[in-house]
Design a protein around this motif. Structure first.
Motif, PDB file in Angstrom:
ATOM      1  N   LEU A   1      -8.896  11.088  -9.586  1.00 41.20           N
ATOM      2  CA  LEU A   1     -10.189  11.034  -8.906  1.00 41.20           C
ATOM      3  C   LEU A   1     -10.428   9.569  -8.555  1.00 41.20           C
ATOM      4  O   LEU A   1     -10.449   8.706  -9.436  1.00 41.20           O
ATOM      5  N   LEU A   2     -10.570   9.283  -7.251  1.00 41.83           N
ATOM      6  CA  LEU A   2     -10.646   7.881  -6.819  1.00 41.83           C
ATOM      7  C   LEU A   2     -12.077   7.404  -6.569  1.00 41.83           C
ATOM      8  O   LEU A   2     -12.333   6.210  -6.538  1.00 41.83           O
TER       9      LEU A   2
ATOM     10  N   LEU B   1       0.830  -1.209   0.000  1.00 37.97           N
ATOM     11  CA  LEU B   1       0.000   0.000   0.000  1.00 37.97           C
ATOM     12  C   LEU B   1       0.866   1.261   0.000  1.00 37.97           C
ATOM     13  O   LEU B   1       0.498   2.275  -0.602  1.00 37.97           O
ATOM     14  N   ILE B   2       2.026   1.194   0.662  1.00 35.32           N
ATOM     15  CA  ILE B   2       2.943   2.340   0.635  1.00 35.32           C
ATOM     16  C   ILE B   2       3.523   2.494  -0.767  1.00 35.32           C
ATOM     17  O   ILE B   2       3.557   3.594  -1.329  1.00 35.32           O
TER      18      ILE B   2
ATOM     19  N   ALA C   1      -2.665  10.985  -2.473  1.00 41.10           N
ATOM     20  CA  ALA C   1      -2.788   9.818  -3.360  1.00 41.10           C
ATOM     21  C   ALA C   1      -3.918  10.022  -4.365  1.00 41.10           C
ATOM     22  O   ALA C   1      -3.984   9.333  -5.375  1.00 41.10           O
ATOM     23  N   GLY C   2      -4.794  10.949  -4.090  1.00 37.93           N
ATOM     24  CA  GLY C   2      -5.911  11.189  -4.991  1.00 37.93           C
ATOM     25  C   GLY C   2      -6.950  12.046  -4.297  1.00 37.93           C
ATOM     26  O   GLY C   2      -6.746  12.479  -3.158  1.00 37.93           O
TER      27      GLY C   2
ATOM     28  N   LEU D   1      -0.804   4.791  -1.425  1.00 41.68           N
ATOM     29  CA  LEU D   1      -2.050   5.019  -0.681  1.00 41.68           C
ATOM     30  C   LEU D   1      -1.796   5.289   0.804  1.00 41.68           C
ATOM     31  O   LEU D   1      -2.549   6.009   1.445  1.00 41.68           O
ATOM     32  N   LEU D   2      -0.745   4.682   1.349  1.00 41.08           N
ATOM     33  CA  LEU D   2      -0.397   4.933   2.752  1.00 41.08           C
ATOM     34  C   LEU D   2       0.975   5.588   2.812  1.00 41.08           C
ATOM     35  O   LEU D   2       1.795   5.428   1.911  1.00 41.08           O
TER      36      LEU D   2
END
Ligand code: ZN
Length: 253
Positions: free
Chosen positions: A133-134, A41-42, A70-71, A46-47
């Protein structure tokens, strides 16, 4: 709780999993599996991790956070005569909020197209075009089946019954779109950010109609889809008026 990557992200987002050890405890996953997922995830952006975890002696645990950049996500509040939109980063910070004209009576197809135009314009104004855009969350002023992302049996929204607004918006935007009744969203927001230690609360939304979101035992209570729709509570009236729902003794027609 299952241990998908999404579950771990959710635990971090809600502040329940600030370290790999907390994530392992909360998710029930093996620490080695948690570490592996967290690294993924890193790497995916995202993290992120900073060094300010609470120390329990020895090495300071690094603290996990959502990577704000991240978004972005967009929250859309569709009213009967207006639309409000907010662009948020993944830390939940509102980057831009706009109130725009709208008319639910124009029908679902036209309203969906307009929402997409407004949304693209709002993203441009927020100067976040470099960020993906997530997802989009939409609040609708009528009963919603959130699983099917459809408006179901609304009383003041001609043409909207069973309209799959979530699927249509998702086709137009190319991202996941979730849909919920606006009063329910208000109740969830009040519960999470205003009264997190209360198990039961009601949030009343007085607009063109009167809606109400109910949190019971810490969870949103949907009933058969229209729990809390106070507008159509029958009241004794001297001169009955036929309501859009078909009854003649509703609190608000
Ligand atoms: Zn009614």
């Amino acid at each position: 709780m299952a241990g998908s990557a999404g579950d771990l992200v959710r635990l971090v987002a809600k502040g329940h999993g600030r370290s790999r050890a907390e994530l392992a405890r909360m998710s029930g996953m093996a620490p080695s599996s948690v570490s592996l997922r967290v690294e993924e995830l890193i790497d995916a952006g995202l993290l992120r991790e900073d060094g300010e975890g609470a120390s329990r002696g020895g090495r300071r645990p690094r603290q996990l956070r959502l990577h704000e950049n991240a978004g972005v996500v967009v929250a859309v509040d569709v009213g009967t005569h207006h639309v409000r939109m907010a662009v948020l980063d993944l830390g939940g910070r509102v980057l831009l909020e706009r109130e725009l004209p709208g008319d639910i009576a124009e029908g679902p197809e036209r309203v969906s197209e307009r929402l997409v135009e407004h949304l693209r314009m709002t993203l441009r104004q927020a100067s976040v075009e470099q960020l993906p855009l997530l997802g989009v969350g939409i609040g609708m002023p009528g009963p919603v089946d959130p699983g099917a992302a459809k408006v179901v049996a609304p009383s003041r929204m001609p043409g909207w019954n069973e309209y799959p607004i979530g699927r249509r918006m998702s086709e137009l935007l190319g991202v996941r779109v979730v849909v919920e009744n606006d009063a329910n969203l208000m109740a969830v927001g009040e519960h999470r950010y205003g009264w997190p230690d209360r198990d039961n609360l009601m949030a009343v939304k007085a607009g063109t109609g009167i809606g109400c979101g109910i949190i019971a035992s810490g969870k949103l209570h949907r009933g058969r889809g229209a729990a809390g729709d106070i507008s159509h509570v029958p009241v004794h009236v001297p001169e009955p008026v036929t309501c859009s729902c078909g009854h003649s003794d509703c609190l608000v027609e």
